[in-house]
Design a protein around this motif. Structure first.
Motif, PDB file in Angstrom:
ATOM      1  N   GLY A 135       0.824  -1.197   0.000  1.00 51.25           N
ATOM      2  CA  GLY A 135       0.000   0.000   0.000  1.00 51.25           C
ATOM      3  C   GLY A 135       0.856   1.245   0.000  1.00 51.25           C
ATOM      4  O   GLY A 135       2.016   1.227   0.361  1.00 51.25           O
ATOM      5  N   ALA A 136       0.265   2.340  -0.404  1.00 51.47           N
ATOM      6  CA  ALA A 136       0.992   3.592  -0.504  1.00 51.47           C
ATOM      7  C   ALA A 136       1.240   4.210   0.869  1.00 51.47           C
ATOM      8  O   ALA A 136       2.219   4.896   1.081  1.00 51.47           O
ATOM      9  N   SER A 137       0.344   3.940   1.796  1.00 45.25           N
ATOM     10  CA  SER A 137       0.411   4.632   3.078  1.00 45.25           C
ATOM     11  C   SER A 137       1.094   3.805   4.149  1.00 45.25           C
ATOM     12  O   SER A 137       0.746   3.882   5.308  1.00 45.25           O
ATOM     13  N   ARG A 138       2.053   2.975   3.754  1.00 45.35           N
ATOM     14  CA  ARG A 138       2.716   2.150   4.752  1.00 45.35           C
ATOM     15  C   ARG A 138       3.659   2.990   5.615  1.00 45.35           C
ATOM     16  O   ARG A 138       4.262   3.947   5.137  1.00 45.35           O
ATOM     17  N   ILE A 139       3.794   2.604   6.869  1.00 43.47           N
ATOM     18  CA  ILE A 139       4.615   3.357   7.819  1.00 43.47           C
ATOM     19  C   ILE A 139       6.080   2.990   7.595  1.00 43.47           C
ATOM     20  O   ILE A 139       6.465   1.832   7.747  1.00 43.47           O
ATOM     21  N   PRO A 140       6.930   3.991   7.236  1.00 43.38           N
ATOM     22  CA  PRO A 140       8.353   3.675   7.059  1.00 43.38           C
ATOM     23  C   PRO A 140       9.037   3.519   8.411  1.00 43.38           C
ATOM     24  O   PRO A 140       8.989   4.416   9.250  1.00 43.38           O
ATOM     25  N   ASP A 158      19.955  11.819  10.398  1.00 46.20           N
ATOM     26  CA  ASP A 158      20.315  10.718   9.497  1.00 46.20           C
ATOM     27  C   ASP A 158      19.086   9.856   9.198  1.00 46.20           C
ATOM     28  O   ASP A 158      18.793   9.531   8.032  1.00 46.20           O
ATOM     29  N   TRP A 159      18.323   9.501  10.233  1.00 52.61           N
ATOM     30  CA  TRP A 159      17.156   8.624  10.038  1.00 52.61           C
ATOM     31  C   TRP A 159      16.037   9.347   9.300  1.00 52.61           C
ATOM     32  O   TRP A 159      15.311   8.735   8.517  1.00 52.61           O
ATOM     33  N   LYS A 160      15.963  10.652   9.532  1.00 50.89           N
ATOM     34  CA  LYS A 160      14.977  11.451   8.818  1.00 50.89           C
ATOM     35  C   LYS A 160      15.306  11.458   7.323  1.00 50.89           C
ATOM     36  O   LYS A 160      14.441  11.281   6.475  1.00 50.89           O
ATOM     37  N   SER A 161      16.600  11.612   7.021  1.00 54.63           N
ATOM     38  CA  SER A 161      16.980  11.656   5.603  1.00 54.63           C
ATOM     39  C   SER A 161      16.808  10.290   4.941  1.00 54.63           C
ATOM     40  O   SER A 161      16.611  10.198   3.735  1.00 54.63           O
ATOM     41  N   ARG A 162      16.867   9.217   5.723  1.00 54.43           N
ATOM     42  CA  ARG A 162      16.615   7.883   5.138  1.00 54.43           C
ATOM     43  C   ARG A 162      15.117   7.640   4.952  1.00 54.43           C
ATOM     44  O   ARG A 162      14.708   6.624   4.390  1.00 54.43           O
ATOM     45  N   GLY A 163      14.308   8.538   5.471  1.00 52.86           N
ATOM     46  CA  GLY A 163      12.859   8.425   5.257  1.00 52.86           C
ATOM     47  C   GLY A 163      12.121   7.653   6.328  1.00 52.86           C
ATOM     48  O   GLY A 163      10.958   7.288   6.153  1.00 52.86           O
ATOM     49  N   ALA A 164      12.780   7.387   7.457  1.00 51.37           N
ATOM     50  CA  ALA A 164      12.114   6.623   8.519  1.00 51.37           C
ATOM     51  C   ALA A 164      11.243   7.532   9.382  1.00 51.37           C
ATOM     52  O   ALA A 164      11.670   8.622   9.766  1.00 51.37           O
ATOM     53  N   ASN A 165      10.032   7.103   9.651  1.00 51.27           N
ATOM     54  CA  ASN A 165       9.180   7.805  10.608  1.00 51.27           C
ATOM     55  C   ASN A 165       9.360   7.234  12.006  1.00 51.27           C
ATOM     56  O   ASN A 165       9.210   7.935  12.986  1.00 51.27           O
ATOM     57  N   ALA A 166       9.607   5.921  12.051  1.00 53.47           N
ATOM     58  CA  ALA A 166       9.775   5.256  13.335  1.00 53.47           C
ATOM     59  C   ALA A 166      11.112   4.527  13.327  1.00 53.47           C
ATOM     60  O   ALA A 166      11.578   4.085  12.265  1.00 53.47           O
TER      61      ALA A 166
END
Lengths: 165, 457
Positions: free
Chosen positions: B59-64, B114-122
């Protein structure tokens, strides 16, 4: 604390559980046992296996999505009905089958229709209802294991098994 | 997207038909209540089935989410983070973000940009430490990357051979924290394996690991159904030349024939209170639905038609049953009230197509999943009871026996690849599908078990 003890108790019970795969206790079965629940009988009338006798014919085939006994199998069904009429102690198990397409439980019910229709034909020809148990094996015991029309046709079938066979 | 998890491919070839039922005695629990849950679910097998898992779609809205390998886990026999990651990914609600780099155990060491730039929300960090007594202390933190705050933390002490169970618990905690829904990674599934001429009813973890045979026969077994409390399984066995319904207790292996009447006995379904079973009997002609007490007493006819009524399934409130019937000429799904007497009255629920079978209520009671014949294919579908809207979730060739997860977010079903039966899981929106194949044998008839009692809420 009560809960902790309860859980430990379950753990202990599990630890004592049997390592074998067979059930440790087999309770008496509910309901009336049918003809299927009997063992082999070495004194079975040899006429039933004589390849020259019509009674050795044991399979009735059905068309797709059909449950009618076709004319070509009428004489076979009648011969077995006559044998049951003449041998009041004889009993048969009718095992209906279905092809593999679709739901297993629905196919079990379709196989039951095929067994029931042979039973009806036999009772019309004079066999007693108490001599017959009609059951279904559904798609679970295919005689032909292919995935084509020829195999499916082979599996749309009712088999006649005498008690003790 | 396709992902092959190497964790599953390791280990020796496995004969899944071996009983392999080994129970492990545990030490007195010392720490958290979660550990108690682990004790109860601690039936562990000495061997692990080698699985081959493929994930399609998403799905498009998956939590990264990024899961950094736990500090110290490389020293253990089994890793933890790979299991957590596979669980979350299988749900269809998460997207795994690259987590390469050094492992850390302290949230103060996290470099958030760093984690923000990798696209992680959690972000998940943690550690696994072997204690002097041989048990393992597993702890983790779940962090919100954008807000740079801790969402939760947890520590548990588990026996070294229960690390997979600990990982499933961690996945459940993360899942619940981030989705607000109950996690089902610590549940179990039942299914039937056919290997050469042997049939085994097996129970395994929800990801297919830790499979154990409950019963093995040289004759077919079909239609396993979990009791609502997860302690018993009803099933149909052909060991005696015809179908008979048994109920077997998992802890003791004791079993009882609850429907062994003249003719065929099949399609067991538990009432929500676990006191009764709906079964299908040919006792009075045709295939009709009856009710019987769980001990086999008190037989009572429920449906009344001249044709086939089968595959009953109770609504969660126990008031109605949905089932398959051919009373209208083709197999369709109907609903009838559970009353004190047999009735021919039923409401037809499915109208699209000429073959709709194998209905199972969603656990919230709002809809049901079933098999719909779609041209030459048999596929998993869901229908909403209020709006009657139907959604097809799969497009494979031969799908069978859909069974919803206890949180309704996934549906377990049987399908076929190159003539061999395998199990698969589809998310309830149809966007994520994953095949779970336990490598030896032909697998069919899956049933998803209930939530463990300790976490039912």
């Amino acid at each position: 604390m009560k809960r902790i003890i309860g859980i430990l108790l379950v753990g202990l019970l599990s630890a004592c559980a049997s390592q074998t795969i067979q059930p440790t206790a087999e309770s008496g079965s509910a309901g009336s046992a049918g003809i299927a629940n009997t063992s082999l009988d070495p004194n079975l009338n040899p006429i039933l296996k004589d390849p020259n006798n019509i009674l050795s014919k044991r399979s009735v085939y059905f068309d797709y999505d059909s449950f009618m006994v076709k004319n070509e199998y009428r004489s076979t069904v009648q011969a077995h009905a006559q044998y049951l009429r003449d041998n009041a102690a004889a009993k048969v198990l009718l095992q209906g089958n279905a092809d593999e397409r679709g739901s297993r439980e629905y196919n079990l019910a379709l196989g039951q229709k095929r067994a029931d229709s042979v039973r009806s034909a036999m009772t019309l020809s004079g066999a007693k209802d108490s001599q017959i148990e009609a059951v279904s094996l559904g798609e679970e015991k295919p005689r032909a294991t292919g995935h084509d029309e020829a195999s499916w046709a082979e599996n749309r079938r009712t088999d006649i098994r005498y008690q003790g066979e | 997207m396709m992902n092959k998890s190497h964790d599953y491919l390791s280990g020796p070839p496995v004969n899944t038909m071996k009983p392999g039922f080994m129970l492990v005695r545990h030490r007195q629990p010392t720490r958290c209540s979660l550990f108690l849950a682990l004790v109860l679910w601690s039936i562990s097998a000495p061997i692990q089935a080698a699985l081959d898992i493929e994930i399609f779609g998403g799905g498009a809205s998956r939590i990264p989410i990024a899961i950094i390998p736990f500090v110290g886990e490389e020293k253990l026999k089994h890793g933890i983070t790979a299991v957590v990651a596979a669980d979350l990914q299988r749900s269809g609600l998460f997207r795994l973000v690259d987590s390469s780099g050094p492992s850390i155990r302290d949230p103060r060491q996290i470099a958030y940009p760093d984690w923000k730039s990798r696209g992680a929300n959690a972000l998940v960090i943690g550690s696994a430490v072997m204690l002097p007594d041989g048990q393992v202390e597993v702890g983790f933190y779940l962090m919100d990357v954008a807000k740079q705050v801790q969402l939760t933390e947890y520590t548990m002490i588990v026996p070294a051979d229960r690390l997979r169970a600990a990982a499933h618990q961690i996945a459940d905690i993360i899942y619940e924290k981030l989705t607000g829904d109950v996690g089902v990674f610590s549940t179990r599934i039942a299914y039937v394996v056919k290997q050469s001429n042997k049939y085994a009813l097996q129970v395994a973890d929800a990801d297919g690991f830790n499979a154990q045979s409950i019963i093995e026969y040289s004759e077919p077994i079909i239609s396993p159904a979990w009791s609502p409390d997860g302690t018993q399984i009803a099933y149909v066995s052909f060991e005696n030349k015809k179908p008979i319904v048994y109920v077997q207790t998992l802890a003791t292996r004791a079993r009882k024939a609850v429907a062994n009447f003249k003719g065929s006995n099949s399609a067991p379904a538990w009432s929500p209170d676990g006191k009764r079973l709906a079964v299908v009997l040919s006792l009075q002609g045709g295939s009709q639905i009856f009710l019987v007490n769980a001990d086999g007493s008190g037989l009572q006819r429920l449906s009344q038609s001249s044709g086939i009524d089968t595959e009953p399934n109770f609504s969660p409130d126990g008031q109605t049953i949905i089932f398959t019937s051919d009373r209208g000429g083709s197999p369709q799904i109907y609903r009838m009230a559970v009353t004190g007497s047999a009735s021919g009255a039923a409401e037809r629920l499915t109208f699209e197509g000429s073959y709709n079978v194998s209905p199972h209520h969603s656990r919230d009671g709002r809809g049901f999943t079933f098999i719909h014949r779609n041209g030459a294919n048999f596929n998993v579908a869901v229908q909403d009871l209020a709006t009657r809207q139907v959604q097809l979730l799969t497009d494979s060739r031969f799908d069978e026996s859909p069974s919803p997860a206890p949180n309704d977010r996934m549906i377990l079903y049987a399908t076929e690849i190159k003539g061999r039966g395998i199990l698969a899981v589809v998310s309830s929106d149809g966007k994520t599908r994953q095949e779970i194949s336990i490598q030896a044998g032909d697998i069919r008839e899956p049933a998803w078990g209930p939530l463990p009692k300790q976490i039912r809420r």
